[in-house]
Write a protein that holds these residues in place. Structure first.
Motif, PDB file in Angstrom:
ATOM      1  N   ILE A 255     -37.220  28.606 -28.323  1.00  9.82           N
ATOM      2  CA  ILE A 255     -37.465  29.520 -27.200  1.00  9.82           C
ATOM      3  C   ILE A 255     -36.652  30.796 -27.432  1.00  9.82           C
ATOM      4  CG2 ILE A 255     -37.180  29.841 -24.711  1.00  9.82           C
ATOM      5  CD1 ILE A 255     -39.339  27.803 -25.405  1.00  9.82           C
TER       6      ILE A 255
ATOM      7  N   SER B 168     -33.299  24.554 -25.412  1.00 13.07           N
ATOM      8  CA  SER B 168     -34.175  25.716 -25.591  1.00 13.07           C
ATOM      9  C   SER B 168     -34.043  26.296 -26.995  1.00 13.07           C
ATOM     10  CB  SER B 168     -33.848  26.801 -24.561  1.00 13.07           C
ATOM     11  OG  SER B 168     -34.335  26.470 -23.292  1.00 13.07           O
ATOM     12  N   GLU B 169     -32.810  26.427 -27.444  1.00 11.29           N
ATOM     13  CA  GLU B 169     -32.585  26.996 -28.776  1.00 11.29           C
ATOM     14  C   GLU B 169     -33.170  26.102 -29.864  1.00 11.29           C
ATOM     15  OE1 GLU B 169     -28.873  28.359 -31.672  1.00 11.29           O
ATOM     16  OE2 GLU B 169     -28.590  28.230 -29.501  1.00 11.29           O
TER      17      GLU B 169
ATOM     18  N   MET C 164     -40.787  22.581 -22.384  1.00  6.02           N
ATOM     19  CA  MET C 164     -39.694  23.130 -21.580  1.00  6.02           C
ATOM     20  C   MET C 164     -40.114  23.302 -20.121  1.00  6.02           C
ATOM     21  SD  MET C 164     -36.952  23.275 -23.309  1.00  6.02           S
ATOM     22  CE  MET C 164     -35.995  24.163 -22.066  1.00  6.02           C
TER      23      MET C 164
ATOM     24  N   ALA D 208     -38.097  28.472 -19.228  1.00  8.38           N
ATOM     25  CA  ALA D 208     -36.987  28.106 -20.109  1.00  8.38           C
ATOM     26  C   ALA D 208     -35.942  29.217 -20.184  1.00  8.38           C
ATOM     27  CB  ALA D 208     -37.515  27.782 -21.499  1.00  8.38           C
ATOM     28  N   LEU D 209     -36.404  30.456 -20.218  1.00 11.47           N
ATOM     29  CA  LEU D 209     -35.482  31.587 -20.306  1.00 11.47           C
ATOM     30  C   LEU D 209     -34.626  31.732 -19.054  1.00 11.47           C
ATOM     31  CD1 LEU D 209     -37.846  34.213 -21.953  1.00 11.47           C
ATOM     32  CD2 LEU D 209     -35.739  33.322 -22.954  1.00 11.47           C
TER      33      LEU D 209
ATOM     34  N   HIS E  50     -34.232  34.067 -26.728  1.00 12.57           N
ATOM     35  CA  HIS E  50     -32.943  34.052 -26.048  1.00 12.57           C
ATOM     36  C   HIS E  50     -32.923  34.878 -24.758  1.00 12.57           C
ATOM     37  CE1 HIS E  50     -31.680  32.794 -30.139  1.00 12.57           C
ATOM     38  NE2 HIS E  50     -30.843  32.054 -29.447  1.00 12.57           N
TER      39      HIS E  50
ATOM     40  N   LYS F 130     -29.268  25.152 -22.540  1.00 17.31           N
ATOM     41  CA  LYS F 130     -29.386  26.236 -23.522  1.00 17.31           C
ATOM     42  C   LYS F 130     -29.621  25.689 -24.920  1.00 17.31           C
ATOM     43  CE  LYS F 130     -26.482  29.609 -21.072  1.00 17.31           C
ATOM     44  NZ  LYS F 130     -25.213  30.405 -21.105  1.00 17.31           N
TER      45      LYS F 130
ATOM     46  N   VAL G 185     -42.274  29.485 -21.304  1.00 20.43           N
ATOM     47  CA  VAL G 185     -41.228  30.314 -21.897  1.00 20.43           C
ATOM     48  C   VAL G 185     -40.431  31.010 -20.800  1.00 20.43           C
ATOM     49  CG1 VAL G 185     -40.767  32.313 -23.374  1.00 20.43           C
ATOM     50  CG2 VAL G 185     -42.467  30.613 -24.070  1.00 20.43           C
TER      51      VAL G 185
END
Length: 390
Positions: free
Chosen positions: A340, A335-336, A197, A286-287, A342, A332, A283
């Motif tokens: 990753i 990532s899901e 990511m 990505a968030l 939320h 999104k 992370v």
């Protein structure tokens, strides 16, 4: 775009493909390296048949001497680079090889910076602040993520202030990089997802950056396509060599792109999360990605509509703005799919820290190429949106 000139930076030599790690010793010898400091971590050093062992075997075969620093840690600290500097000086070394992911490469770069440009690296934060060349540096990469083996960025954390800062200089670029996808077959799925990511964000941000150019655009497009088709597979089955190879190709392309077109608020803000809470960089990126880019859409909606198409979304018959929104949805979803979290709440973020983190994000070296110019209040709202996500 045609009226603007630009330069293009990358290491002079880049080895890619299964088995290229065996060439390290010959290349070190060719460069006249006599005594190396190997910068790595304890896990990689202890991995039988792994990247460190293969690196050392290649150096031995070439008759190149070395010592090993094995105390690299995630989000490398000032103390780490000072430890490498001390070992370098005490051992009589003349060059550095980093073996690992972004943390190893940043540690090696950071040590090189203070070996030649002064002991206080905090005074060198920013863009092109280095007056003197670093010691010769080779980067052996073991994760398909940060692109640090190719770039002019060195990201270091001040452990006293919890502030993550970046030193961006062409002098930081390694002389040679090695990317051998066979070294990545055993990387755990969580690390594969986080680093993958990070590579994805490093392809998206340069694509919408104010500094993008036709060369970096082409690299971003190909990197995004490769990640979209291979990251899920690499996370699902780490021994899928084809997926690993495509991810290495993608992270190299993304690294080349952002080395030249720069990044944006995702990285500027992620540095604050990582420094404050010692959270994994990929992370953090990505968030924050969908919330930063949703904020950025009005600056270049056509670029985001193009991103949606690049990621495989059907934009036929949609307005530019509606197509752009599909890009955020696709981010999104990726990532899901790879697991990753939320919300930044899940990595320990606290709203009471947002104001200070927002102030520091706007000072970060990556902030200046973001397509939309924001205020501290804007950045606080983005942190809050990423915190409230469900």
């Amino acid at each position: 775009m045609a009226e603007r000139s630009y330069d293009f930076l990358m290491p002079s030599v880049n080895f890619f493909g299964p088995g290229v790690i065996s060439k390290i010793g010959d290349r070190a010898k060719m460069l006249g390296m006599k005594k190396l400091v190997i910068v790595t971590d304890k896990f990689l050093e202890g991995l039988k048949g792994g990247a460190v062992e293969q690196t050392l075997d290649s150096l031995k075969a070439a008759g190149v001497d070395y010592v090993v620093y094995n105390n690299v840690e995630p989000n490398p600290k000032i103390r780490n680079i000072k430890e490498v500097k001390k070992l370098y000086e005490e051992s009589g070394a003349d060059s550095i090889i980093t073996v690992g992911g972004g943390s190893a490469h940043d540690t090696g770069k950071g040590a090189g910076i203070i070996l030649t440009n002064g002991d206080d690296i905090t005074k060198l934060a920013g863009i092109e602040t280095l007056d003197k060349a670093l010691p010769p540096l080779i980067a052996v990469n073991t994760t398909a993520g940060t692109g640090s083996e190719l770039t002019r960025h060195a990201v270091i954390t001040n452990e006293e202030t919890h502030l993550k800062f970046v030193v961006v200089s062409w002098r930081n670029i390694p002389l040679v990089s090695f990317n051998d996808p066979t070294l990545m077959l055993d990387v755990p799925k969580g690390l594969t997802a986080a680093t993958g990511m990070d590579a994805f964000v490093q392809a998206v941000e340069p694509y919408v950056s104010v500094d993008h150019n036709p060369i970096t655009d082409s690299q971003c497009v190909e990197a995004i396509k490769l990640i979209e088709t291979s990251l899920r597979e690499a996370v699902a089955n780490g021994n899928n060599l084809d997926a690993r190879t495509k991810m290495v190709e993608a992270e190299m392309l993304a690294g080349m792109a952002f080395n030249n077109a720069n990044l944006g608020y995702v990285h500027a803000m992620a540095h604050q999360l990582g420094g404050q809470y010692d959270a994994p960089h990929g992370v953090c990126c990505a968030l924050l990605l969908p919330y930063v880019e949703e904020y950025n859409i009005i600056a270049c909606p056509d670029r985001f509509a193009q991103l949606a198409e690049i990621m495989g979304e059907n934009t036929e018959g949609l307005s530019t703005r509606d197509a752009a929104e599909l890009a955020i949805k696709a981010m999104k979803q990726l990532s899901e799919d790879v697991g990753i979290p939320h919300s930044i709440k899940e990595i320990g973020a606290k709203p009471e820290d947002f104001e200070l983190m927002a102030e520091n994000a706007l000072k970060d070296g990556n902030a200046f190429s973001n397509p939309r110019k924001g205020t501290k209040e804007d950045i606080i709202k983005i942190f809050q949106a990423a915190y409230d996500a469900e």
